[in-house]
Scaffold this motif. Structure first.
Motif, short mmCIF file in Angstrom:
data_model
loop_
_atom_site.label_atom_id
_atom_site.label_comp_id
_atom_site.label_asym_id
_atom_site.label_seq_id
_atom_site.Cartn_x
_atom_site.Cartn_y
_atom_site.Cartn_z
N THR A 1 0.80 -1.29 -0.19
CA THR A 1 0.13 0.12 -0.02
C THR A 1 0.70 1.31 0.08
N PHE A 2 2.09 1.14 0.32
CA PHE A 2 3.12 2.17 0.68
C PHE A 2 2.30 3.27 1.35
N ASP A 3 1.78 2.90 2.55
CA ASP A 3 0.98 3.70 3.64
C ASP A 3 1.26 3.19 5.04
N MET A 4 1.83 3.99 5.86
CA MET A 4 2.35 3.51 7.02
C MET A 4 0.98 3.80 7.90
N ASP A 5 0.15 4.54 7.60
CA ASP A 5 -1.35 4.82 8.59
C ASP A 5 -2.32 3.84 7.63
N GLN A 6 -2.47 2.68 8.23
CA GLN A 6 -3.49 1.94 7.44
C GLN A 6 -4.23 0.96 8.55
#
Length: 388
Positions: free
Chosen positions: A266-271
């Motif tokens: 996702t290349f997302d740290m806030d998930q």
């Protein structure tokens, strides 16, 4: 309750059970209910939550004491109501026709002193501040203190001598303590996947877990009972524990690098849903643990396990001298590897023990430590128990 098995109404079981409570009578004549701890601190009143299964024989010679691990409780087998989705945490071992057969044995299990499932602990009311819990004013307890409280319970139940004491991990430490503190009270000892003392690595992981709890702003120096508990810190502490329960091979087989409900990063740290399955597993275990366990109790029971040193406390630094006090028959059960610790080997315990008719068994498995404990104990104990 067990994390591994569901309640099956069609399966033989001890059935519906009830949690009971024992009030410690006290060490001091002028202070009823007060227990003098190993630290010399006075604690009282002291309540111990417990359950029993089966019937005590007329000769009073068939009692088996089960001692739970770090975050366990007194609910070993059966269920509290027909609606319970899961039985007690060792229902696979305890019940009619099981290795610890409740048609033959009178089975006792209590929640440890310092716990949070009915026994006196940091969440209990502090008599010095009526209506308020102890919090961090609760005194530090040790394995010896826990066992002394169990001994008082066993006496209260009218059991002059235990047929056996059985326990895994921190419960195994309690078995070892029983074997040398009250040798005249114990015919057989079954320590499972345990150690006579924690290594520096064990203590280090426990300290990291404790610091995770205390770093949570909601911990509030242990006084959070009227507000929201330090759920994030406790969840992280549990995640750390679960990493130590799994070997690298177990991690590879169970999770590998597989993604959780997605086909790409996702290349997302806030998930809400993490990338990897292993991340999802750890978060789930953390959330589930927060629902049933008290953060302060976690601090106290891990410290009790860290303080335990059988050789120093009973043998002047010699494990052989410590075991010289034991007269019980031993069945030592271990498995060869967990994630963060060297193999839990039966040989050191059985080699130092002077107990007659000793037995040891070990197995290698990539499964979790808890699941391996179920399987290893079941296979090793099934035939051994039949001799009693």
């Amino acid at each position: 309750m067990s994390e591994y098995i569901e309640h099956d109404p069609a399966r033989p079981s001890v059935g519906q059970v009830e949690k009971k409570y024992f009030q410690f009578q006290g060490d001091l004549e002028n202070s009823p209910g007060v227990m003098i701890l190993e630290s010399k601190a006075a604690l009282g009143p002291v309540t111990i939550a417990y359950e029993t299964y089966g019937e005590l024989s007329p000769e009073k010679d068939n009692a088996v004491l089960i001692l739970h691990a770090l975050t366990g409780d007194s609910h070993v087998a059966g269920y509290y109501s027909p609606e319970d989705s899961k039985p007690g945490w060792w229902d696979i071992m305890v019940g009619p026709g099981r290795p610890i057969d409740t048609d033959r044995y009178y089975v006792i299990c209590s929640n440890v002193l310092g716990g949070c499932s009915g026994s006196t602990g940091p969440g209990s009311e502090n008599p010095a501040t009526p209506g308020q819990p102890y919090g961090m004013y609760f005194p530090v307890v040790t394995i010896a203190d826990i066992v002394r409280a169990q001994k008082a319970l066993v006496d209260f139940l009218g059991v002059p001598r235990l047929l056996a004491a059985v326990g895994g991990s921190m419960g195994g430490m309690q078995v070892l303590e029983w074997s040398v503190r009250y040798p005249e009270m114990l015919a057989a000892a079954v320590p499972l996947a345990t150690t006579p003392r924690h290594s520096a690595l064990n203590i280090a992981f426990n300290e990291i877990a404790r610091q995770a709890i205390m770093a949570d702003p909601k911990w509030n120096n242990g006084f959070y009972y009227d507000t929201e508990p330090p759920g994030l810190g406790l969840a992280v502490a549990r995640m750390i524990g679960h990493v130590t329960y799994l070997s690298d091979e177990a991690m590879r087989q169970k999770f590998g690098r597989r993604l959780q409900d997605k086909h790409a990063f996702t290349f997302d740290m806030d998930q809400d849903v993490p990338d990897f399955q292993v991340e999802s597993y750890l978060r789930y275990q953390g959330r589930k643990f927060v629902e049933r366990f008290d953060a302060n109790s976690f601090l106290y029971v891990t410290k009790a396990a860290d303080y335990f040193d059988m050789a120093e406390q009973h043998g002047g630094g010699s494990l052989t001298e410590a075991f010289a006090k034991a007269t019980a028959k031993f069945l030592v059960v271990s498995f060869r590897r967990t994630g963060s610790t060297p193999p839990t080997r039966p040989k050191p315990l059985s080699r130092h023990s002077n107990a007659t008719d000793g037995r040891s068994a070990s197995a290698r498995s990539p499964r979790t430590a808890d699941m391996m404990l179920f399987c290893c104990a079941t296979s090793a104990c099934s035939n051994w128990w039949k001799r009693f």
